[in-house]
Design a protein around this motif. Structure first.
Motif, short mmCIF file in Angstrom:
data_model
loop_
_atom_site.label_atom_id
_atom_site.label_comp_id
_atom_site.label_asym_id
_atom_site.label_seq_id
_atom_site.Cartn_x
_atom_site.Cartn_y
_atom_site.Cartn_z
N UNK A 82 -1.22 1.12 -10.21
CA UNK A 82 -0.94 -0.22 -10.76
C UNK A 82 -2.24 -1.01 -10.90
N UNK A 83 -3.06 -0.95 -9.85
CA UNK A 83 -4.34 -1.68 -9.90
C UNK A 83 -5.18 -1.21 -11.09
N UNK A 84 -5.18 0.12 -11.32
CA UNK A 84 -5.97 0.65 -12.43
C UNK A 84 -5.45 0.11 -13.76
N UNK A 85 -4.14 -0.01 -13.89
CA UNK A 85 -3.54 -0.56 -15.13
C UNK A 85 -3.99 -2.01 -15.33
N UNK A 86 -3.99 -2.78 -14.25
CA UNK A 86 -4.33 -4.20 -14.39
C UNK A 86 -5.83 -4.37 -14.65
N UNK A 87 -6.64 -3.56 -13.98
CA UNK A 87 -8.09 -3.61 -14.24
C UNK A 87 -8.37 -3.27 -15.70
N UNK A 88 -7.67 -2.22 -16.21
CA UNK A 88 -7.86 -1.82 -17.62
C UNK A 88 -7.38 -2.94 -18.55
N UNK A 89 -6.24 -3.55 -18.22
CA UNK A 89 -5.74 -4.68 -19.02
C UNK A 89 -6.75 -5.81 -19.02
N UNK A 90 -7.37 -6.03 -17.88
CA UNK A 90 -8.38 -7.08 -17.79
C UNK A 90 -9.58 -6.80 -18.68
N UNK B 91 7.85 4.04 -9.22
CA UNK B 91 7.23 5.24 -8.66
C UNK B 91 5.70 5.22 -8.72
N UNK B 92 5.12 4.20 -9.31
CA UNK B 92 3.65 4.14 -9.36
C UNK B 92 3.10 3.76 -7.99
N UNK B 93 1.96 4.32 -7.68
CA UNK B 93 1.26 3.92 -6.45
C UNK B 93 0.52 2.60 -6.73
N UNK C 266 0.83 -1.21 0.00
CA UNK C 266 0.00 0.00 0.00
C UNK C 266 0.87 1.26 0.00
N UNK C 267 2.15 1.11 0.32
CA UNK C 267 3.05 2.28 0.38
C UNK C 267 3.81 2.48 -0.93
N UNK C 268 3.47 1.74 -1.96
CA UNK C 268 4.16 1.92 -3.24
C UNK C 268 4.01 3.37 -3.69
N UNK C 269 5.06 3.86 -4.36
CA UNK C 269 5.06 5.26 -4.78
C UNK C 269 6.03 6.04 -3.92
#
Ligand code: DQA
Length: 148
Positions: free
Chosen positions: A30-38, A24-26, A12-15
């Motif tokens: 990252x979750x938004x990228x993977x959801x979009x990829x999905x 540097x991504x939070x 949760x502390x990423x970024x």
């Protein structure tokens, strides 16, 4: 198809957490990228993060029946979290473990993963994109397996 994206302690502390190791991504980015990829793969990605091993075990148990695969970065639990390892094994689902950093190039205690042993494969050192590679693999594998 539904894939669980699970992140463990301190992710949760990423970024703000040592970007030279973890990027540097939070986690939200990252979750938004993977959801979009999905979405591009007609796959629902459910995201969960906890700093507590028990909460992750509870989540896995609750979600298994409706899930087709798991992407997990257990953080430090990867190295010693035996109840997490058992919960993952009990799902019977295909699992890909991801590490942002190359754990094999770091301290010796990080080079062994107890959870990686119950995964189909482990991606380490490829940064946040590792989660997308894991997603691609799981979707391919699940489609080939039973067409769900
Ligand atoms: C990590 C590697 C672990 O050793 C560490 O405890 C983490 C992050 C990674 O993504 O590189 O929290 O899983």
């Amino acid at each position: 198809m539904r894939i669980l994206l699970i992140n463990g302690p301190n992710l949760n502390a990423l970024g703000r957490r040592d970007p030279s190791l973890y990027g540097s991504k939070t986690l939200a980015e990252i979750e938004a990228e993977v959801v979009a990829g999905g979405k591009e793969l007609n796959t629902e990605v459910l995201c969960f993060q906890s700093n507590s091993e028990g909460a992750i075990v509870d989540y896995i148990q609750e979600q298994t029946a409706d899930a087709h695969g798991i992407i997990i970065n257990g953080g430090a639990l990867s190295h010693y979290g035996l109840s997490l390892r058992d919960a993952l094994a009990d799902t019977g689902l295909p699992i890909v473990e991801v590490h942002l950093s190359n754990i094999h190039a770091r301290e010796s205690w990080r080079q062994h993963s107890v959870t990686g042993a119950v995964a189909k494969g482990v991606i380490a050192g490829l940064g946040w994109q590792g989660y997308l590679y894991a997603l691609d693999h799981l979707v391919d594998e699940i489609m080939q397996g039973d067409g769900k």
